[in-house]
Design an enzyme around this catalytic site. Structure first.
Site, PDB file in Angstrom:
ATOM      1  N   HIS A  80       0.887  -1.167   0.000  1.00  0.00           N
ATOM      2  CA  HIS A  80       0.000   0.000   0.000  1.00  0.00           C
ATOM      3  C   HIS A  80       0.921   1.211   0.000  1.00  0.00           C
ATOM      4  O   HIS A  80       1.628   1.459   0.963  1.00  0.00           O
ATOM      5  CB  HIS A  80      -0.910  -0.003   1.232  1.00  0.00           C
ATOM      6  CG  HIS A  80      -1.879  -1.145   1.226  1.00  0.00           C
ATOM      7  ND1 HIS A  80      -3.212  -0.966   1.013  1.00  0.00           N
ATOM      8  CD2 HIS A  80      -1.680  -2.470   1.347  1.00  0.00           C
ATOM      9  CE1 HIS A  80      -3.813  -2.153   1.020  1.00  0.00           C
ATOM     10  NE2 HIS A  80      -2.893  -3.080   1.234  1.00  0.00           N
ATOM     11  N   GLU A 201     -10.183 -15.473   6.575  1.00  0.00           N
ATOM     12  CA  GLU A 201     -11.374 -16.162   7.060  1.00  0.00           C
ATOM     13  C   GLU A 201     -11.064 -17.640   7.289  1.00  0.00           C
ATOM     14  O   GLU A 201     -10.151 -18.212   6.695  1.00  0.00           O
ATOM     15  CB  GLU A 201     -12.506 -16.053   6.023  1.00  0.00           C
ATOM     16  CG  GLU A 201     -12.924 -14.627   5.694  1.00  0.00           C
ATOM     17  CD  GLU A 201     -11.906 -13.863   4.863  1.00  0.00           C
ATOM     18  OE1 GLU A 201     -11.187 -14.497   4.072  1.00  0.00           O
ATOM     19  OE2 GLU A 201     -11.818 -12.625   5.024  1.00  0.00           O
TER      20      GLU A 201
HETATM   21  N1  HPA Z   1      -9.712 -12.810   2.438  1.00  0.00           N
HETATM   22  C1  HPA Z   1      -9.762 -11.545   2.884  1.00  0.00           C
HETATM   23  N2  HPA Z   1      -9.029 -10.581   2.387  1.00  0.00           N
HETATM   24  C2  HPA Z   1      -8.213 -10.882   1.365  1.00  0.00           C
HETATM   25  C3  HPA Z   1      -8.110 -12.177   0.857  1.00  0.00           C
HETATM   26  C4  HPA Z   1      -8.910 -13.193   1.418  1.00  0.00           C
HETATM   27  O1  HPA Z   1      -8.877 -14.373   1.018  1.00  0.00           O
HETATM   28  N3  HPA Z   1      -7.190 -12.135  -0.157  1.00  0.00           N
HETATM   29  C5  HPA Z   1      -6.777 -10.836  -0.249  1.00  0.00           C
HETATM   30  N4  HPA Z   1      -7.380 -10.078   0.669  1.00  0.00           N
END
Ligand code: HPA
Length: 281
Positions: A80, A201
């Site tokens: 970023h 997740e």
């Molecule tokens: N989940 C959440 N945020 C993300 C993911 C993901 O699999 N890949 C890149 N940002």
């Protein structure tokens, strides 16, 4: 000392007595001063994989660290860039490129998360393009696939709106803008599900996201889109699928691979975004 900055140690947006729009207006004034551009027409937030786009959409007028603008926090994450750019488009219009995203998972509150969007609105931008890197639920989406955000589900249990502010979110991700993009390059569309993060997740959470209607999982865009709508902007959301979401592929997620997938797609995405901006701005 200005009234909106009571002490140097308190971040201006952390003072509950201060209207965050007042800080956004200050930020916009600083941007107008630094760029010599009184009004920007469109703003883009560039997430993982989208960073190269700035150089392909037009002529660079000014570039400076976001930290020189009131209310912006220091960048938390590699990938970023932490800079703000002003670009003159071939049409003569002006684009504000925000390469500095504050994520909700950083724990500084929603005001800081959406400050860039409110600042973009205060510079005059009528269209907000929100891009991100995200996980995909559709196994056909290889890393590097761009997907149009059709709608979102906000699982952060937070909102950028304060008090009894009832904002309609029907057509949040503008059908008009999606139609323009589809006319340029047919893309799959999906529902973006924002989790708080910063952990990825669990497979069970990804399964739930699918059952409730989600197609894409990420940690940024929903809160920003709500603030952009409150500010009256028209919103275009684009996700780069950097990885299959947890449990969709048998391999574990890895932040370095997510960044690498973004980098690999960057040139292609920059060209796509340049065509889109040319058409909508
Ligand atoms: N989940 C959440 N945020 C993300 C993911 C993901 O699999 N890949 C890149 N940002």
């Amino acid at each position: 000392m200005s009234q909106t900055h009571p002490t140097d140690s308190v971040h201006p947006l952390d003072n509950p007595g201060v209207d965050p729009r007042a800080i956004a207006a200050e930020a916009a004034a600083v941007i107008a001063d630094k760029t010599g551009v009184a009004q920007h027409d469109i703003a883009l937030t560039l997430g993982s994989g989208w960073g190269q786009a700035a150089s392909s959409i037009g002529e660079l007028i000014a570039e400076f660290p976001a930290s020189e603008v009131p209310g912006f926090s220091k960048p938390a994450l590699e990938g970023h860039t932490g800079t703000i750019k002003s670009i003159k488009l071939p049409s003569g219009r002006h684009a504000l490129i925000i390469g500095a995203r504050t994520h909700f998972y950083e724990g500084h509150g929603v005001r800081r998360v959406v400050h860039s969007v409110r600042t973009a609105a205060a510079t005059g931008a009528k269209i907000m393009v929100l891009t991100n890197g995200a996980g995909g639920l559709n196994p056909a989406w290889q890393p590097g696939t761009p997907v149009l955000i059709r709608d979102h589900i906000n699982l952060t249990a937070a909102s950028p709106l304060e008090g009894a502010t009832f904002v309609d979110l029907t057509d949040l991700y503008s059908q008009r803008l999606r139609d323009v993009v589809q006319g340029l390059e047919p893309l799959d569309e999906g529902v973006y599900v924002q989790f708080r993060g910063p952990h990825y997740e669990t497979p069970a959470e990804v399964k739930m996201a699918g059952i409730i209607g989600g197609d894409i999982v990420g940690m940024s865009t929903a809160l920003e889109a709500i603030a952009a709508r409150e500010a009256g902007m028209e919103i275009l959301g684009l996700s780069l699928i950097t990885n299959p979401a947890a449990g969709i592929s048998p391999t574990p997620l890895n932040h370095e691979e997510v960044i690498a997938a973004g980098k690999a797609a960057e040139t292609r995405l920059a060209a796509l975004l340049a065509r889109i901006v040319k058409e909508i701005a």
